[in-house]
Design an enzyme around this catalytic site. Structure first.
Site, mmCIF file in Angstrom:
data_model
loop_
_atom_site.group_PDB
_atom_site.id
_atom_site.type_symbol
_atom_site.label_atom_id
_atom_site.label_comp_id
_atom_site.label_asym_id
_atom_site.label_seq_id
_atom_site.Cartn_x
_atom_site.Cartn_y
_atom_site.Cartn_z
ATOM 1 N N TYR A 142 0.819 -1.208 0.000
ATOM 2 C CA TYR A 142 0.000 0.000 0.000
ATOM 3 C C TYR A 142 0.857 1.265 0.000
ATOM 4 O O TYR A 142 0.420 2.309 -0.455
ATOM 5 C CB TYR A 142 -0.906 0.028 1.238
ATOM 6 N N LYS A 192 3.183 -15.208 2.064
ATOM 7 C CA LYS A 192 3.340 -15.907 0.786
ATOM 8 C C LYS A 192 4.840 -16.214 0.675
ATOM 9 O O LYS A 192 5.549 -15.727 -0.213
ATOM 10 C CB LYS A 192 2.815 -15.019 -0.364
ATOM 11 N N ASP A 248 -6.373 -6.880 4.187
ATOM 12 C CA ASP A 248 -7.516 -6.223 3.541
ATOM 13 C C ASP A 248 -8.437 -7.286 2.937
ATOM 14 O O ASP A 248 -9.652 -7.265 3.135
ATOM 15 C CB ASP A 248 -7.008 -5.275 2.446
ATOM 16 N N ASP A 252 -12.311 -9.049 4.654
ATOM 17 C CA ASP A 252 -13.628 -9.026 4.005
ATOM 18 C C ASP A 252 -14.220 -10.438 4.000
ATOM 19 O O ASP A 252 -15.413 -10.628 4.237
ATOM 20 C CB ASP A 252 -13.539 -8.515 2.554
HETATM 21 C C1 IPM Z 1 -10.436 -1.130 4.121
HETATM 22 C C2 IPM Z 1 -10.693 -0.499 2.792
HETATM 23 C C3 IPM Z 1 -9.554 0.467 2.474
HETATM 24 C C4 IPM Z 1 -8.280 -0.325 2.405
HETATM 25 C C5 IPM Z 1 -9.754 1.318 1.205
HETATM 26 C C6 IPM Z 1 -11.031 2.103 1.248
HETATM 27 C C7 IPM Z 1 -8.573 2.229 0.968
HETATM 28 O O1 IPM Z 1 -10.851 -1.476 1.813
HETATM 29 O O2 IPM Z 1 -10.293 -0.384 5.113
HETATM 30 O O3 IPM Z 1 -10.389 -2.350 4.194
HETATM 31 O O4 IPM Z 1 -7.970 -0.951 1.389
HETATM 32 O O5 IPM Z 1 -7.553 -0.324 3.412
HETATM 33 MG MG MG Z 2 -10.965 -3.456 2.577
#
Ligand code: IPM
Ligand code: MG
Length: 355
Positions: A142, A192, A248, A252
């Site tokens: 990032y 990884k 990230d 999710d």
């Molecule tokens: C999260 C989101 C963010 C990230 C985006 C909105 C930049 O997906 O907080 O998980 O990738 O960190």
């Molecule tokens: Mg995210």
């Protein structure tokens, strides 16, 4: 009576709606603990870009730096997707995390009450899941340099860099072990290692740090396997520590185990000031329709009490109120037969009634 200064950043899309409900919860619980709140709301993300030309205006950043904690809704939306990447709402969020030194992002995925019915997975697979994903937040791909899109010969080439220093890995590993120690004493480090040098170092440093934590059972897992195992048998996980991008993605996935992305709160810590935000995005498709689930943001307020104000009891209280509320009421994303479907605002009010 203690006074806490909290900056509220509603951001974009449903951010406005969910933070409005979470602020009511914040206020109610603060009153119960004799805590005085000084709240200030500042623009952030695309909304801030429209107002000032920057997704993180100086005034907003300064306000956050002068606070005891920050509560954020969500950022982003289709109308800002064509902006130069340096001006996009997401960039404002990344800069805020980095400026506040928030290298550790805590994303607890657990199933509240009988929400197991809302999960897309089978009851016997997900019931009892309780996972803490600890995502490194201020390093990795990032933030790595070089980055950009450039011409090489006669074609465009996109470049990003995955980079981790030993010290960055060490501090997030320590955070992982410390948190696992307060939970079920099992830590899974996700990397990884079979392909990426940066995560060969990651595994080495995590293993070194483990020498100081003989009471914690450490295992290592490749990220592709971890994604599969999360769906196959989520109960094998306790605490997971991983890189920024893997975290990230896996968080999710972990969120969906619990029924909805609309349920997962997060705390970003490691600096002087904590940042609390739901894991979900700005959901522009349901913006302004009172359909959003405010519970992830409400639970993020719970995490604020726990991690910024050292009031574990207040967090437990909020979680309990959420569970009680879910007994009867649901927003659309977690609706199941036999429950009453309500909107964002009413969900906030019901939680407050149960506090
Ligand atoms: C999260 C989101 C963010 C990230 C985006 C909105 C930049 O997906 O907080 O998980 O990738 O960190
Ligand atoms: Mg995210």
């Amino acid at each position: 009576m203690t006074t806490k200064k909290i900056t509220i950043l509603p951001g974009d899309g449903i951010g406005q709606e969910v933070t409005a409900q979470a602020v009511k919860v914040l206020q109610t619980v603060a009153n119960q603990y004799d805590m005085n709140l000084e709240l200030q709301e500042k623009p952030m993300g695309g909304t801030a870009y429209d107002l000032t030309g920057s997704p993180l205006p100086d005034e907003t950043l300064q306000a956050c730096k002068n606070s005891d904690a920050v509560l954020l809704g969500a950022v982003g939306g289709p109308q800002w997707e064509s902006l130069d990447i340096s001006l996009r709402p997401e960039k404002g969020l990344l800069r805020l995390r980095s400026e506040l030194g928030l290298y550790a992002n805590l994303r607890p995925a657990q199933i509240y009450g009988d929400l197991v019915e809302a999960s897309t997975l089978k009851r016997e697979v997900v019931e009892g899941t309780d996972i803490m994903v600890i995502r490194e937040l201020t390093g990795g791909i990032y933030f790595g340099e070089p980055r950009g899109v450039e011409m090489r010969g006669n074609e465009r080439v996109g470049v990003n860099t995955l980079v981790y220093s030993e010290s960055e890995i060490r501090r997030i590993a320590i955070m992982g072990f410390e948190i696992a120690r307060k939970r079920f004493k099992k830590l899974t480090s996700v990397d990884k290692h079979n392909v990426l040098e940066a995560t060969i170092l990651w595994r080495e440093v995590v293993t070194e740090v483990s020498k100081d934590y003989p009471d914690i059972a450490l295992n290592h897992m490749y990220v592709d396997n971890a994604a599969m195992q999360l769906i196959r048998d989520p109960k094998q996980f306790d605490t997971i520590v991983t890189t920024n991008m893997f975290g990230d993605i896996l968080s999710d996935g972990a969120a969906m185990l619990t029924g909805s992305l609309g349920m997962l709160p997060s705390a970003s810590i490691g600096g002087k000031i904590g940042l609390y935000e739901p894991v979900h995005g700005s959901a522009p498709d349901i913006q302004g329709q009172d359909l959003a689930n405010p519970l992830a943001t409400i639970l993020s307020v719970g995490m604020m009490f726990r991690y910024s104000f050292d009031l574990t009891e207040a967090d437990e209280k909020i979680q309990k109120a959420v569970v009680t509320t879910l007994d009867q009421y649901r927003t659309g994303d977690i609706m199941t037969k036999g429950k009453t479907q309500i909107g964002c605002r009413e969900m906030g009010e019901r939680v407050i009634e149960n506090l």
